[in-house]
Design an enzyme around this catalytic site. Structure first.
Site, PDB file in Angstrom:
ATOM      1  N   HIS A  89      21.829  54.331  56.245  1.00  0.00           N
ATOM      2  CA  HIS A  89      21.593  54.966  54.952  1.00  0.00           C
ATOM      3  C   HIS A  89      21.025  56.379  55.140  1.00  0.00           C
ATOM      4  O   HIS A  89      21.442  57.328  54.467  1.00  0.00           O
ATOM      5  CB  HIS A  89      20.639  54.103  54.124  1.00  0.00           C
ATOM      6  CG  HIS A  89      20.346  54.641  52.762  1.00  0.00           C
ATOM      7  ND1 HIS A  89      21.268  54.600  51.741  1.00  0.00           N
ATOM      8  CD2 HIS A  89      19.244  55.222  52.258  1.00  0.00           C
ATOM      9  CE1 HIS A  89      20.733  55.140  50.658  1.00  0.00           C
ATOM     10  NE2 HIS A  89      19.505  55.530  50.949  1.00  0.00           N
ATOM     11  N   GLU A 137      16.038  51.502  59.216  1.00  0.00           N
ATOM     12  CA  GLU A 137      16.737  50.615  60.143  1.00  0.00           C
ATOM     13  C   GLU A 137      18.252  50.619  59.958  1.00  0.00           C
ATOM     14  O   GLU A 137      18.966  49.988  60.732  1.00  0.00           O
ATOM     15  CB  GLU A 137      16.212  49.190  59.970  1.00  0.00           C
ATOM     16  CG  GLU A 137      14.739  49.062  60.322  1.00  0.00           C
ATOM     17  CD  GLU A 137      14.193  47.680  60.043  1.00  0.00           C
ATOM     18  OE1 GLU A 137      14.952  46.812  59.553  1.00  0.00           O
ATOM     19  OE2 GLU A 137      13.011  47.459  60.312  1.00  0.00           O
ATOM     20  N   THR A 138      18.751  51.313  58.947  1.00  0.00           N
ATOM     21  CA  THR A 138      20.186  51.312  58.671  1.00  0.00           C
ATOM     22  C   THR A 138      20.747  52.734  58.723  1.00  0.00           C
ATOM     23  O   THR A 138      20.003  53.697  58.903  1.00  0.00           O
ATOM     24  CB  THR A 138      20.478  50.719  57.273  1.00  0.00           C
ATOM     25  OG1 THR A 138      20.001  51.643  56.278  1.00  0.00           O
ATOM     26  CG2 THR A 138      19.801  49.365  57.087  1.00  0.00           C
ATOM     27  N   ALA A 149      16.604  62.374  47.281  1.00  0.00           N
ATOM     28  CA  ALA A 149      17.245  63.558  47.847  1.00  0.00           C
ATOM     29  C   ALA A 149      18.736  63.628  47.518  1.00  0.00           C
ATOM     30  O   ALA A 149      19.285  64.713  47.348  1.00  0.00           O
ATOM     31  CB  ALA A 149      17.043  63.573  49.365  1.00  0.00           C
TER      32      ALA A 149
END
Length: 158
Positions: free
Chosen positions: A78, A75-76, A45
């Site tokens: 990002h 989990e981050t 994306a």
């Protein structure tokens, strides 16, 4: 002028099964509107705005662009960066360069949400992005005095 809109689908098939559903909905909406299209793929994306910008600067053969992809929270942080920057990049292109862009990048918490939104039989976000893009193509053509049967059709303005 009596030509159907010609658009570019820019897809990020990071989640292939979701991208396939988004593309299916988009292609169905394009066919219903009588529009033609081409497809290119980019890794994710984040690369979609850059690809649209590169194509728009290199060629004027597209009336609009459809951004298709999916970002699923992990989990981050990002996820937050990718979602914000891809949306900002597309909005910058639309507002600054006057490009007709349909936003079909899913930003979801989990795969089940993505599947529900991508499915042409359920939320049909691919088709929704096409209809948004074609509404902007319609507006651009009206402003340019290029009204025709394709831009005045109900499918183009929904």
């Amino acid at each position: 002028m009596n030509r159907p809109p010609h658009v570019l689908l820019v897809e990020a098939p990071y989640y292939t099964h979701i991208a396939d559903q988004l593309r299916k909905g988009a292609e169905h909406a394009l066919a219903a509107a009588g529009a033609t299209h081409e497809i290119i793929s980019v890794p994710g994306a984040f690369e979609i705005p850059a690809a649209i910008g590169l194509v728009a600067r290199a060629s004027d053969r597209f009336d609009g662009f459809i951004a298709l992809g999916c970002v699923i929270r992990g989990e981050t942080t990002h996820y937050d960066h990718i979602c914000a920057e891809s949306a900002r990049g597309l909005q910058d292109l639309a507002a600054r360069d006057g490009l007709a862009i349909g936003y079909g990048i899913l930003t979801v918490e989990n795969e089940a949400q993505a599947v529900a939104r991508a499915s042409a039989e359920r939320r049909d976000k691919g088709g929704e992005a096409v209809r948004a893009c074609l509404a902007l193509v319609n507006l651009k053509r009206r402003l340019a005095g290029e009204e025709n049967e394709h831009t005045d059709s109900p499918a183009a303005g929904q």
